[in-house]
Design an enzyme around this catalytic site. Sequence first.
Site: not given
Ligand code: PHB
Length: 364
Positions: A25, A98, A175, A178, A180, A227, A235, A317-318
């Site tokens: 994101t 995604q 997705h 996490n 959602y 995923r 969350n 990711g990072r």
């Molecule tokens: C976020 O925007 O913090 C975020 C979005 C999607 C994710 C995890 C975190 O799967």
Amino acid sequence: MPTLYEPAQFGKIEVKNRIFLAPLTRNRSKPDFSPSDLAPEYYSQRASGGLLITEASQISPEGIGYINTPGIYNEAQVAGWKKVTDAVHAKGGKIFIQLWHVGRISHTSLLPNGQAPLAPSALRAKSQTFVGDAGMVDVSEPKAMSLEDIARTIADYKHAAECAKKAGFDGVEIHAANGYLIDQFLMDGSNQRTDQYGGPIENRFRFLREVLNMVLSVWDAGEVGIRLSPTGKFNDMSDTKRLSTFSYVVEQLNAFNLAYLHFVETFPGMQNTDEEQNIIEALIKKWTGFYIANGGYEKENAESAIISGKADAIAFGRSFLANPDLPKRLELGVALNDPDQSTFYGGGAEGYTDYPTWDQKKAA
Ligand code: PHB
């Protein structure tokens, strides 16, 4: 076994290496929720990754939960994403989008007509979202979805899948991680419905099954990944029987012959307990297809995860955010740029398209 740096095939897709860009994101979309004008450059800078997975992109105006995240449900968004897929393909890359619906992780100020977020049950998460000038705020009280809401949302997945096809993606990632919407249906801490979408996992899985069937009416199974985060607590997620819940999910998913399964094994800054690690490992063993690992991987453990056969690819990711040439740097074993957290979410080119490659750094 192959190495991290060798090609792979999954479903209908062939990739040049097993170093993938994880969905990230970045909150830089335009006011109409089409991707930023810099997005083609950002993604194509990373086209040396085997597969790029885009930032989570909402399937409908009801699916948004944070400011300035892109959508994939109208013509302007399709046109914006087409520029991204063209730029990535021109550099020989592959890219999946995604598909995202945040469910209860939203705020009335972000939603059409100030409506309440949709969720399996009217249970407010102890979580926050970013809404703009007001900054971080508690998520709003959600509305338990009616059967009509569910049918409309599943149709929105189909529409978004069609938009993704028009935009030239190589495939889509669902997705379901996490905390959602899909995860909210799967885990019993957020799903207390008493109808056919709640109760035993056979029922809690129904929403995901219907989403998959819709998306598979548009895309070949070999172009659809998923995923999950079976041990995730982000969350405000909880489940009383994570191993058996996600064993059922993985066993059901096996029958769909999807392109891949992608786990969030750990969240940044978090570490799995032994019990959580055992759950992840047991679930990976149940999965019969291509497996993408994510969470806390660096050169060494990524290389050994591939060589040992634990994973077929690693999503970074990072480190991929901060190193557009990550595959080359990992293979050479050279230093990495550090990610700058202050530019992760929102803003322009800084911290987005201006991280130097190794060659640029050496020349400077
Ligand atoms: C976020 O925007 O913090 C975020 C979005 C999607 C994710 C995890 C975190 O799967």
